[in-house]
Design an enzyme around this catalytic site. Structure first.
Site, mmCIF file in Angstrom:
data_model
loop_
_atom_site.group_PDB
_atom_site.id
_atom_site.type_symbol
_atom_site.label_atom_id
_atom_site.label_comp_id
_atom_site.label_asym_id
_atom_site.label_seq_id
_atom_site.Cartn_x
_atom_site.Cartn_y
_atom_site.Cartn_z
ATOM 1 N N GLY A 1 -9.756 20.714 -20.919
ATOM 2 C CA GLY A 1 -10.911 20.679 -21.828
ATOM 3 C C GLY A 1 -10.751 19.587 -22.871
ATOM 4 O O GLY A 1 -10.338 18.462 -22.544
ATOM 5 N N GLU B 1 -12.571 1.820 0.479
ATOM 6 C CA GLU B 1 -13.488 1.395 1.550
ATOM 7 C C GLU B 1 -12.762 0.477 2.541
ATOM 8 O O GLU B 1 -12.957 0.576 3.764
ATOM 9 C CB GLU B 1 -14.710 0.665 0.939
ATOM 10 C CG GLU B 1 -15.651 1.564 0.155
ATOM 11 C CD GLU B 1 -15.138 1.970 -1.229
ATOM 12 O OE1 GLU B 1 -14.121 1.415 -1.697
ATOM 13 O OE2 GLU B 1 -15.758 2.862 -1.839
ATOM 14 N N GLU C 1 -4.949 -3.537 -4.162
ATOM 15 C CA GLU C 1 -4.261 -3.643 -2.856
ATOM 16 C C GLU C 1 -5.106 -3.056 -1.724
ATOM 17 O O GLU C 1 -4.593 -2.472 -0.764
ATOM 18 C CB GLU C 1 -2.859 -3.042 -2.944
ATOM 19 C CG GLU C 1 -2.055 -3.775 -4.018
ATOM 20 C CD GLU C 1 -0.570 -3.577 -3.969
ATOM 21 O OE1 GLU C 1 -0.053 -3.279 -2.898
ATOM 22 O OE2 GLU C 1 0.058 -3.755 -5.035
ATOM 23 N N ARG D 1 0.825 -1.219 0.000
ATOM 24 C CA ARG D 1 0.000 0.000 0.000
ATOM 25 C C ARG D 1 0.856 1.264 0.000
ATOM 26 O O ARG D 1 0.442 2.305 -0.528
ATOM 27 C CB ARG D 1 -0.975 -0.051 1.180
ATOM 28 C CG ARG D 1 -2.073 -1.077 0.917
ATOM 29 C CD ARG D 1 -2.913 -1.448 2.119
ATOM 30 N NE ARG D 1 -3.844 -2.535 1.728
ATOM 31 C CZ ARG D 1 -4.556 -3.262 2.580
ATOM 32 N NH1 ARG D 1 -4.470 -3.044 3.882
ATOM 33 N NH2 ARG D 1 -5.370 -4.202 2.129
ATOM 34 N N ARG E 1 -2.565 28.658 -22.076
ATOM 35 C CA ARG E 1 -3.841 28.711 -22.787
ATOM 36 C C ARG E 1 -4.588 30.001 -22.456
ATOM 37 O O ARG E 1 -4.707 30.375 -21.291
ATOM 38 C CB ARG E 1 -4.680 27.485 -22.378
ATOM 39 C CG ARG E 1 -6.084 27.462 -22.892
ATOM 40 C CD ARG E 1 -6.133 27.108 -24.367
ATOM 41 N NE ARG E 1 -7.508 27.020 -24.819
ATOM 42 C CZ ARG E 1 -7.860 26.650 -26.049
ATOM 43 N NH1 ARG E 1 -6.936 26.335 -26.939
ATOM 44 N NH2 ARG E 1 -9.130 26.596 -26.391
HETATM 45 N N1 COS Z 1 -0.717 -7.231 9.530
HETATM 46 C C1 COS Z 1 -0.605 -8.378 10.229
HETATM 47 N N2 COS Z 1 -1.671 -9.138 10.580
HETATM 48 C C2 COS Z 1 -2.882 -8.696 10.209
HETATM 49 C C3 COS Z 1 -3.076 -7.518 9.484
HETATM 50 C C4 COS Z 1 -1.919 -6.765 9.135
HETATM 51 N N3 COS Z 1 -2.028 -5.641 8.437
HETATM 52 N N4 COS Z 1 -4.390 -7.344 9.247
HETATM 53 C C5 COS Z 1 -5.026 -8.370 9.823
HETATM 54 N N5 COS Z 1 -4.107 -9.200 10.411
HETATM 55 C C6 COS Z 1 -4.371 -10.418 11.169
HETATM 56 C C7 COS Z 1 -5.262 -10.129 12.357
HETATM 57 O O1 COS Z 1 -4.483 -9.756 13.475
HETATM 58 C C8 COS Z 1 -5.957 -11.441 12.564
HETATM 59 O O2 COS Z 1 -5.085 -12.306 13.243
HETATM 60 P P1 COS Z 1 -5.617 -13.522 14.212
HETATM 61 O O3 COS Z 1 -5.880 -14.663 13.322
HETATM 62 O O4 COS Z 1 -4.460 -13.765 15.129
HETATM 63 O O5 COS Z 1 -6.830 -13.016 14.908
HETATM 64 C C9 COS Z 1 -6.100 -11.982 11.159
HETATM 65 O O6 COS Z 1 -5.127 -11.312 10.355
HETATM 66 C C10 COS Z 1 -7.469 -11.730 10.562
HETATM 67 O O7 COS Z 1 -7.703 -10.334 10.599
HETATM 68 P P2 COS Z 1 -9.163 -9.733 10.536
HETATM 69 O O8 COS Z 1 -10.036 -10.411 11.525
HETATM 70 O O9 COS Z 1 -9.048 -8.247 10.613
HETATM 71 O O10 COS Z 1 -9.619 -10.196 9.084
HETATM 72 P P3 COS Z 1 -10.878 -9.818 8.223
HETATM 73 O O11 COS Z 1 -11.345 -11.047 7.562
HETATM 74 O O12 COS Z 1 -11.839 -9.007 9.029
HETATM 75 O O13 COS Z 1 -10.256 -8.924 7.045
HETATM 76 C C11 COS Z 1 -9.275 -7.038 5.960
HETATM 77 C C12 COS Z 1 -9.391 -7.880 7.216
HETATM 78 C C13 COS Z 1 -10.588 -6.571 5.413
HETATM 79 C C14 COS Z 1 -8.448 -5.842 6.384
HETATM 80 C C15 COS Z 1 -8.512 -7.861 4.886
HETATM 81 O O14 COS Z 1 -9.293 -8.934 4.436
HETATM 82 C C16 COS Z 1 -8.090 -7.016 3.699
HETATM 83 O O15 COS Z 1 -7.118 -6.270 3.776
HETATM 84 N N6 COS Z 1 -8.836 -7.140 2.585
HETATM 85 C C17 COS Z 1 -8.429 -6.485 1.368
HETATM 86 C C18 COS Z 1 -7.631 -7.437 0.559
HETATM 87 C C19 COS Z 1 -6.896 -6.748 -0.512
HETATM 88 O O16 COS Z 1 -6.263 -5.717 -0.289
HETATM 89 N N7 COS Z 1 -6.950 -7.331 -1.688
HETATM 90 C C20 COS Z 1 -6.220 -6.836 -2.810
HETATM 91 C C21 COS Z 1 -5.239 -7.891 -3.179
HETATM 92 S S1 COS Z 1 -3.931 -7.323 -4.094
HETATM 93 S S2 COS Z 1 -4.726 -6.675 -5.750
#
Ligand code: COS
Length: 395
Positions: free
Chosen positions: A353, A381, A377, A253, A278
């Site tokens: 334009g 949202e 990435e 990111r 312009r």
């Molecule tokens: N660094 C380290 N660990 C992380 C973390 C981070 N940035 N973010 C989450 N974790 C860990 C959490 O601590 C949690 O650990 P435990 O298993 O010990 O509880 C675990 O990962 C799950 O985290 P969380 O409960 O927050 O997961 P969610 O399913 O709620 O999802 C989001 C979290 C939405 C933030 C994640 O799915 C995400 O980033 N989605 C976007 C994916 C993305 O960017 N896709 C593009 C791909 S590249 S084109």
């Protein structure tokens, strides 16, 4: 009005001589090698392997990787400065550079064994081969923990099956950092990471995406049909894949924030130049408040994005010693810089334009390229979700 025509970051930060050198080297390369071909490769959608190879030879494909593993051994700020300059001229080359550096090389350098570094890091950090990162699937994007592809242990090998989508650089990548399910019962704790060689049997490339922007960067599906992956190519322990994916995305990111900063800067500089030249209704269009206030907002948002992006780079640099997460800094930088890139490129088309709408000028390309920074990435949202969860103490 002063423009930021030179690559100096303005008053926000004092750069070292080393930082200025890589910034200038990337800027000069981009102007000499990328500016003449950017529009042509955008039109054809062809992967620009020749210029990517030259970037590798310059050390731009593994900037933070130690020299012993084929990289340039520099810091995160150097990476951010160089990437911004590349993206200012062509964001498509920037995507390949960003994925290679912050999604692929960073992961192996941080989590890999010595043997994995020799096999999978050296060729990619040195620019000999291209690396990719594969998390997304057709039915699993923002909710990354819901992936369905599978790796099943068979002796000392995993047999991998499934389809991954939206893999940047995949049409050309030799090595892929893959995330797939090893234990479906455990949801995100049942995901593991693997280092995959695209030349081995069982691996194939699916359709290439016809994209709105960053068209030359090459994005495709990849398909696994009984691909056999040795246990020694698993990155980290079984079940650690989701955490590795998230940690690496934090680094990614910062790369996308730098890319957005480059696109926004290009849109801004083109707009300043045009507004100075312009004429309409008997004066330079920059003298109309409708235009000049847009320029003021663009400049201010760009400098704010720069501060957030450099702050995130410094946080990531510190994490190399402390191991602390830089999730919040990376998410804020990516969110603000990508929305700034969209704001600036949209304003640039309006200021220009009809000229801004023509494919004969690069402004419309900046507009198309900017959009992806709000999507890949982690969408804007998702960044807001990450930031607010951390601030509310929910995660
Ligand atoms: N660094 C380290 N660990 C992380 C973390 C981070 N940035 N973010 C989450 N974790 C860990 C959490 O601590 C949690 O650990 P435990 O298993 O010990 O509880 C675990 O990962 C799950 O985290 P969380 O409960 O927050 O997961 P969610 O399913 O709620 O999802 C989001 C979290 C939405 C933030 C994640 O799915 C995400 O980033 N989605 C976007 C994916 C993305 O960017 N896709 C593009 C791909 S590249 S084109």
């Amino acid at each position: 009005m002063a423009t930021s025509g030179n690559p100096s970051p303005g008053p926000s930060l004092d750069l070292t001589e080393e930082h200025k050198m890589i910034q200038m080297a990337a800027r000069d390369f981009a102007q000499k090698e990328l500016a003449p071909i950017a529009a042509e490769f955008d039109e054809s959608g062809e992967f620009p392997i020749d210029t990517i190879t030259k970037m590798g030879a310059m050390g731009l494909m593994g900037i933070e990787v130690p020299e012993e593993y084929g990289g340039a051994g520099m810091d995160t700020l150097s990476y951010v400065l160089a990437l911004e300059q590349i993206c200012k001229v062509d964001a498509a080359h920037g995507t390949v550079m960003s994925v290679n550096n912050s999604l692929y090389c960073y992961a192996i350098n941080r989590f890999g064994t010595e043997e994995q570094k020799k096999t999978f890091l050296v060729p990619v950090a040195s620019g000999e081969s291209v690396g990719a990162y594969s998390l997304t699937e057709p039915m699993s994007g923002s909710d990354a923990g819901t992936m369905r592809s599978r790796a099943v242990l068979d002796g000392d090998e995993y047999i991998i099956n499934g389809r991954k989508s939206w893999v940047s650089s995949a049409p050309y990548a030799k090595y892929i950092l893959l995330f797939t399910v090893t234990d479906p019962e455990k949801r995100h704790r049942g995901i593991s990471a693997f280092l995959v060689d695209a030349d081995k049997p069982g691996y194939s490339r699916g359709k290439t995406e016809p994209k709105l922007g960053i068209r030359a960067s090459g994005t495709s599906e990849i398909v696994f049909e009984n691909y056999r992956c040795p246990m020694s190519s698993r990155l980290g322990e079984e079940g650690e894949g989701f955490k590795i994916a998230m940690t690496v995305l934090d680094a990614g990111r910062i790369g996308i924030a730098s890319q957005a900063l480059g696109i926004a800067g290009a849109a801004y500089e083109a707009s300043v130049e045009y507004a100075r030249e312009r004429e309409a209704f008997g004066q330079k269009i920059g003298q109309f408040q409708g235009i000049s206030f847009k320029l003021a907002d663009m400049k201010t948002k760009i400098e704010a994005s720069r501060l957030l992006t450099y702050q995130a780079a410094l946080a990531k640099e510190r994490s190399k010693d402390t191991g602390d997460r830089f999730t919040l800094e990376a998410a804020m930088a990516k969110l603000f810089a990508s929305e700034t890139a969209m704001f600036c490129s949209h304003a640039a088309v309006q200021i220009h334009g009809g000229v801004g709408y023509s494919k004969e000028f690069p402004v419309e390309r900046y507009f198309r390229d900017a959009k992806i920074t709000e999507i890949y990435e982690g969408t804007s949202e998702i960044q807001r979700m990450v930031i607010s969860r951390l601030e509310l103490g929910l995660k």
